[in-house]
Design a protein around this motif. Structure first.
Motif, PDB file in Angstrom:
ATOM      1  N   GLN A   1       0.804  -1.217   0.000  1.00  0.00           N
ATOM      2  CA  GLN A   1       0.000   0.000   0.000  1.00  0.00           C
ATOM      3  C   GLN A   1       0.840   1.273   0.000  1.00  0.00           C
ATOM      4  O   GLN A   1       0.292   2.370  -0.034  1.00  0.00           O
ATOM      5  CB  GLN A   1      -0.935   0.009   1.213  1.00  0.00           C
ATOM      6  CG  GLN A   1      -1.999  -1.087   1.158  1.00  0.00           C
ATOM      7  CD  GLN A   1      -2.903  -1.058   2.364  1.00  0.00           C
ATOM      8  OE1 GLN A   1      -2.481  -0.667   3.451  1.00  0.00           O
ATOM      9  NE2 GLN A   1      -4.151  -1.476   2.202  1.00  0.00           N
ATOM     10  N   ALA A   2       2.154   1.140   0.040  1.00  0.00           N
ATOM     11  CA  ALA A   2       3.019   2.320   0.034  1.00  0.00           C
ATOM     12  C   ALA A   2       3.053   2.939  -1.370  1.00  0.00           C
ATOM     13  O   ALA A   2       3.155   2.231  -2.367  1.00  0.00           O
ATOM     14  CB  ALA A   2       4.428   1.956   0.478  1.00  0.00           C
ATOM     15  N   ASP A   3       2.954   4.261  -1.440  1.00  0.00           N
ATOM     16  CA  ASP A   3       2.968   4.993  -2.700  1.00  0.00           C
ATOM     17  C   ASP A   3       4.346   5.616  -2.887  1.00  0.00           C
ATOM     18  O   ASP A   3       4.687   6.610  -2.243  1.00  0.00           O
ATOM     19  CB  ASP A   3       1.882   6.074  -2.674  1.00  0.00           C
ATOM     20  CG  ASP A   3       1.749   6.829  -3.991  1.00  0.00           C
ATOM     21  OD1 ASP A   3       2.593   6.615  -4.885  1.00  0.00           O
ATOM     22  OD2 ASP A   3       0.814   7.634  -4.122  1.00  0.00           O
ATOM     23  N   THR A   4       5.169   5.039  -3.759  1.00  0.00           N
ATOM     24  CA  THR A   4       6.547   5.511  -3.913  1.00  0.00           C
ATOM     25  C   THR A   4       6.624   6.913  -4.516  1.00  0.00           C
ATOM     26  O   THR A   4       7.664   7.559  -4.426  1.00  0.00           O
ATOM     27  CB  THR A   4       7.355   4.540  -4.793  1.00  0.00           C
ATOM     28  OG1 THR A   4       6.680   4.356  -6.042  1.00  0.00           O
ATOM     29  CG2 THR A   4       7.500   3.186  -4.105  1.00  0.00           C
ATOM     30  N   SER A   5       5.537   7.400  -5.118  1.00  0.00           N
ATOM     31  CA  SER A   5       5.553   8.766  -5.665  1.00  0.00           C
ATOM     32  C   SER A   5       5.594   9.807  -4.554  1.00  0.00           C
ATOM     33  O   SER A   5       5.868  10.987  -4.807  1.00  0.00           O
ATOM     34  CB  SER A   5       4.330   9.007  -6.551  1.00  0.00           C
ATOM     35  OG  SER A   5       3.141   9.071  -5.769  1.00  0.00           O
ATOM     36  N   LEU A   6       5.334   9.403  -3.317  1.00  0.00           N
ATOM     37  CA  LEU A   6       5.329  10.331  -2.182  1.00  0.00           C
ATOM     38  C   LEU A   6       6.690  10.441  -1.512  1.00  0.00           C
ATOM     39  O   LEU A   6       6.830  11.132  -0.500  1.00  0.00           O
ATOM     40  CB  LEU A   6       4.278   9.895  -1.151  1.00  0.00           C
ATOM     41  CG  LEU A   6       2.834   9.843  -1.660  1.00  0.00           C
ATOM     42  CD1 LEU A   6       1.899   9.406  -0.547  1.00  0.00           C
ATOM     43  CD2 LEU A   6       2.398  11.194  -2.209  1.00  0.00           C
ATOM     44  N   LEU A   7       7.692   9.758  -2.045  1.00  0.00           N
ATOM     45  CA  LEU A   7       9.054   9.886  -1.514  1.00  0.00           C
ATOM     46  C   LEU A   7       9.677  11.181  -2.036  1.00  0.00           C
ATOM     47  O   LEU A   7       9.468  11.578  -3.181  1.00  0.00           O
ATOM     48  CB  LEU A   7       9.899   8.689  -1.922  1.00  0.00           C
ATOM     49  CG  LEU A   7       9.605   7.376  -1.196  1.00  0.00           C
ATOM     50  CD1 LEU A   7      10.207   6.204  -1.957  1.00  0.00           C
ATOM     51  CD2 LEU A   7      10.154   7.415   0.234  1.00  0.00           C
ATOM     52  N   ARG A   8      10.461  11.832  -1.200  1.00  0.00           N
ATOM     53  CA  ARG A   8      11.167  13.051  -1.578  1.00  0.00           C
ATOM     54  C   ARG A   8      12.613  12.967  -1.090  1.00  0.00           C
ATOM     55  O   ARG A   8      12.867  12.549   0.049  1.00  0.00           O
ATOM     56  CB  ARG A   8      10.519  14.294  -0.950  1.00  0.00           C
ATOM     57  CG  ARG A   8       9.029  14.440  -1.229  1.00  0.00           C
ATOM     58  CD  ARG A   8       8.756  14.889  -2.650  1.00  0.00           C
ATOM     59  NE  ARG A   8       7.337  15.114  -2.847  1.00  0.00           N
ATOM     60  CZ  ARG A   8       6.491  14.199  -3.315  1.00  0.00           C
ATOM     61  NH1 ARG A   8       6.951  12.980  -3.647  1.00  0.00           N
ATOM     62  NH2 ARG A   8       5.211  14.464  -3.459  1.00  0.00           N
ATOM     63  N   LEU A   9      13.546  13.370  -1.926  1.00  0.00           N
ATOM     64  CA  LEU A   9      14.941  13.525  -1.511  1.00  0.00           C
ATOM     65  C   LEU A   9      15.187  15.018  -1.402  1.00  0.00           C
ATOM     66  O   LEU A   9      15.309  15.710  -2.412  1.00  0.00           O
ATOM     67  CB  LEU A   9      15.900  12.882  -2.512  1.00  0.00           C
ATOM     68  CG  LEU A   9      17.394  12.959  -2.153  1.00  0.00           C
ATOM     69  CD1 LEU A   9      17.671  12.327  -0.791  1.00  0.00           C
ATOM     70  CD2 LEU A   9      18.247  12.296  -3.233  1.00  0.00           C
ATOM     71  N   GLY A  10      15.223  15.533  -0.174  1.00  0.00           N
ATOM     72  CA  GLY A  10      15.233  16.973   0.007  1.00  0.00           C
ATOM     73  C   GLY A  10      13.936  17.536  -0.553  1.00  0.00           C
ATOM     74  O   GLY A  10      12.849  17.131  -0.140  1.00  0.00           O
ATOM     75  N   ASN A  11      14.039  18.445  -1.535  1.00  0.00           N
ATOM     76  CA  ASN A  11      12.828  18.990  -2.165  1.00  0.00           C
ATOM     77  C   ASN A  11      12.615  18.422  -3.565  1.00  0.00           C
ATOM     78  O   ASN A  11      11.831  18.962  -4.339  1.00  0.00           O
ATOM     79  CB  ASN A  11      12.896  20.518  -2.222  1.00  0.00           C
ATOM     80  CG  ASN A  11      13.979  21.010  -3.167  1.00  0.00           C
ATOM     81  OD1 ASN A  11      14.957  20.322  -3.420  1.00  0.00           O
ATOM     82  ND2 ASN A  11      13.827  22.212  -3.693  1.00  0.00           N
ATOM     83  N   CYS A  12      13.301  17.322  -3.883  1.00  0.00           N
ATOM     84  CA  CYS A  12      13.190  16.727  -5.215  1.00  0.00           C
ATOM     85  C   CYS A  12      12.253  15.526  -5.216  1.00  0.00           C
ATOM     86  O   CYS A  12      12.285  14.691  -4.314  1.00  0.00           O
ATOM     87  CB  CYS A  12      14.560  16.293  -5.731  1.00  0.00           C
ATOM     88  SG  CYS A  12      15.621  17.667  -6.235  1.00  0.00           S
ATOM     89  N   PHE A  13      11.460  15.434  -6.276  1.00  0.00           N
ATOM     90  CA  PHE A  13      10.594  14.303  -6.492  1.00  0.00           C
ATOM     91  C   PHE A  13      11.403  13.175  -7.145  1.00  0.00           C
ATOM     92  O   PHE A  13      12.466  13.418  -7.712  1.00  0.00           O
ATOM     93  CB  PHE A  13       9.427  14.700  -7.396  1.00  0.00           C
ATOM     94  CG  PHE A  13       8.390  15.551  -6.720  1.00  0.00           C
ATOM     95  CD1 PHE A  13       7.093  15.105  -6.586  1.00  0.00           C
ATOM     96  CD2 PHE A  13       8.714  16.798  -6.203  1.00  0.00           C
ATOM     97  CE1 PHE A  13       6.122  15.881  -5.965  1.00  0.00           C
ATOM     98  CE2 PHE A  13       7.758  17.586  -5.577  1.00  0.00           C
ATOM     99  CZ  PHE A  13       6.456  17.111  -5.457  1.00  0.00           C
ATOM    100  N   PRO A  14      10.923  11.951  -7.110  1.00  0.00           N
ATOM    101  CA  PRO A  14      11.662  10.861  -7.765  1.00  0.00           C
ATOM    102  C   PRO A  14      11.870  11.146  -9.252  1.00  0.00           C
ATOM    103  O   PRO A  14      10.979  11.664  -9.928  1.00  0.00           O
ATOM    104  CB  PRO A  14      10.752   9.642  -7.546  1.00  0.00           C
ATOM    105  CG  PRO A  14       9.932   9.969  -6.336  1.00  0.00           C
ATOM    106  CD  PRO A  14       9.706  11.453  -6.414  1.00  0.00           C
ATOM    107  N   THR A  15      13.032  10.786  -9.757  1.00  0.00           N
ATOM    108  CA  THR A  15      13.289  10.892 -11.184  1.00  0.00           C
ATOM    109  C   THR A  15      12.376   9.944 -11.943  1.00  0.00           C
ATOM    110  O   THR A  15      11.873  10.265 -13.021  1.00  0.00           O
ATOM    111  CB  THR A  15      14.765  10.567 -11.483  1.00  0.00           C
ATOM    112  OG1 THR A  15      15.603  11.412 -10.683  1.00  0.00           O
ATOM    113  CG2 THR A  15      15.094  10.779 -12.950  1.00  0.00           C
ATOM    114  N   SER A  16      12.152   8.773 -11.357  1.00  0.00           N
ATOM    115  CA  SER A  16      11.185   7.818 -11.889  1.00  0.00           C
ATOM    116  C   SER A  16      10.706   6.953 -10.734  1.00  0.00           C
ATOM    117  O   SER A  16      11.383   6.825  -9.711  1.00  0.00           O
ATOM    118  CB  SER A  16      11.815   6.947 -12.988  1.00  0.00           C
ATOM    119  OG  SER A  16      12.882   6.181 -12.466  1.00  0.00           O
ATOM    120  N   PHE A  17       9.535   6.357 -10.904  1.00  0.00           N
ATOM    121  CA  PHE A  17       9.020   5.476  -9.856  1.00  0.00           C
ATOM    122  C   PHE A  17       8.048   4.478 -10.457  1.00  0.00           C
ATOM    123  O   PHE A  17       7.493   4.687 -11.537  1.00  0.00           O
ATOM    124  CB  PHE A  17       8.351   6.275  -8.734  1.00  0.00           C
ATOM    125  CG  PHE A  17       7.171   7.105  -9.172  1.00  0.00           C
ATOM    126  CD1 PHE A  17       5.886   6.579  -9.209  1.00  0.00           C
ATOM    127  CD2 PHE A  17       7.342   8.433  -9.553  1.00  0.00           C
ATOM    128  CE1 PHE A  17       4.811   7.346  -9.626  1.00  0.00           C
ATOM    129  CE2 PHE A  17       6.266   9.207  -9.972  1.00  0.00           C
ATOM    130  CZ  PHE A  17       4.996   8.659 -10.011  1.00  0.00           C
TER     131      PHE A  17
END
Length: 328
Positions: A53-69
């Motif tokens: 149920q985890a949504d990997t699009s909600l991960l952030r590295l600092g203020n950056c969104f994933p390059t791809s997911f």
């Protein structure tokens, strides 16, 4: 040879190519695996998630969104000078630190978390810094630098022309430079088209975004917000419309830089998706924040006044550009 750290229940330290990678485990270590490669001036990070149920699009590295997911993985490829990496020069080392965060929605079973990511490099013997960033950047509310403009088709540079045939897409990108701030989410609160570079009471206007972040044009056209690359940027694909065709057109926008965790019905970016209805750009699970797009999204006066006071709101103008008849 790559320098890789896996996320287990223990601290791991590994050396390679002059780099030290340090990764501290979070409480949920048994549910995920993280691999990080510290390059000479970039970082790659792969997060593999086992919770369905985890949504990997909600991960952030600092203020950056994933390059791809994908459903179970998120991948970041970022420069050390980007994503709000913090730099510390100490002794013989250059240390770059950041945080991998998971922003859980209110109705999610998965808890939000923060996971530190640190890359340390041997400082070259001939390298001396007169000024360097502290280990933690100042989070005070100083001035913000906003930018907005017309872009080329893939948003990689400025538009090559300011003439757009009717029905074509106008790529627009806005950003905020926030060197001394905590990561901020950039929103387009209002945008209207007009034939003058300034708005007057008698100006004829064509609403594009209103009601605190609702992209009205998406209801009857192919206009939409594009997936974010960074929280400090917002990209809009705007389909041209029959307003002031053949004349100079200016788009007047109200930009808002806000806490990524403070979204509500007045701090949002919503667009209409055929067959799905109104969707929230930054978290589909919270698309109920867009329900008011069909009525009135009430503002919270206290918050609005605070944001104005601290300079987090900015008015900007795009243009001029011209919408032309497709047959001309």
């Amino acid at each position: 040879m790559h320098c890789v750290s896996r996320k287990y229940s223990l601290m791991m330290v590994s050396f390679c190519q002059g780099a030290l990678l340090l990764s501290l485990a979070a409480a949920m270590a048994v549910y995920a695996d993280m691999k990080v490669d510290c390059g000479p001036d970039f970082v790659t990070l792969m997060w593999t998630e086992s919770r369905p149920q985890a949504d990997t699009s909600l991960l952030r590295l600092g203020n950056c969104f994933p390059t791809s997911f994908s459903a179970g993985e998120a991948y970041f490829y970022v420069d050390l000078t980007d994503c709000n990496f913090r730099r510390l020069v100490t002794g013989d080392a250059l240390v770059y630190s950041n945080d991998l965060t998971y922003v859980a929605s209110a109705d999610s079973y998965n808890l939000a978390f923060t996971h530190p990511v640190v890359c340390a490099y041997e400082r070259p013997k001939d390298w001396y810094a007169t000024i360097y960033d502290p280990v933690f950047k100042t989070y005070s509310l100083g001035d913000l630098q906003f930018n907005i403009g017309l872009m080329n088709d893939d948003f990689s540079g400025p538009a090559e022309s300011t003439r757009f045939p009717l029905g074509s897409i106008i790529p627009i990108m806005a950003s905020v430079v926030q060197e001394t701030h905590q990561p901020l989410l950039l929103l387009l609160e209002e945008c209207v088209a007009a034939t003058t570079p300034e708005l007057y009471p008698e100006s004829t206007m064509y609403p594009i975004i209103s009601n605190k972040g609702c992209l009205l044009e998406s209801v009857s056209s192919r206009s939409k917000f594009e997936p974010r690359q960074k929280s400090s940027e917002i990209r809009l694909s705007l389909q041209t419309f029959t307003f002031a065709m053949g004349e100079e057109v200016f788009i007047h926008c109200k930009l808002l830089a806000w806490d990524p965790n403070g979204l509500d019905s007045t701090k949002k970016a919503c667009h209409f998706v055929e067959g799905h209805g109104w969707e929230l750009l930054d978290n589909l699970a919270q698309s109920n924040l867009c329900d008011c797009c069909e009525s009135k999204c009430k503002s919270r006066r206290q918050r609005s006044v605070a944001s104005e006071k601290h300079g987090m709101v900015h008015k900007a103008v795009i243009g001029p550009f011209t919408i032309t008849d497709v047959n001309s």
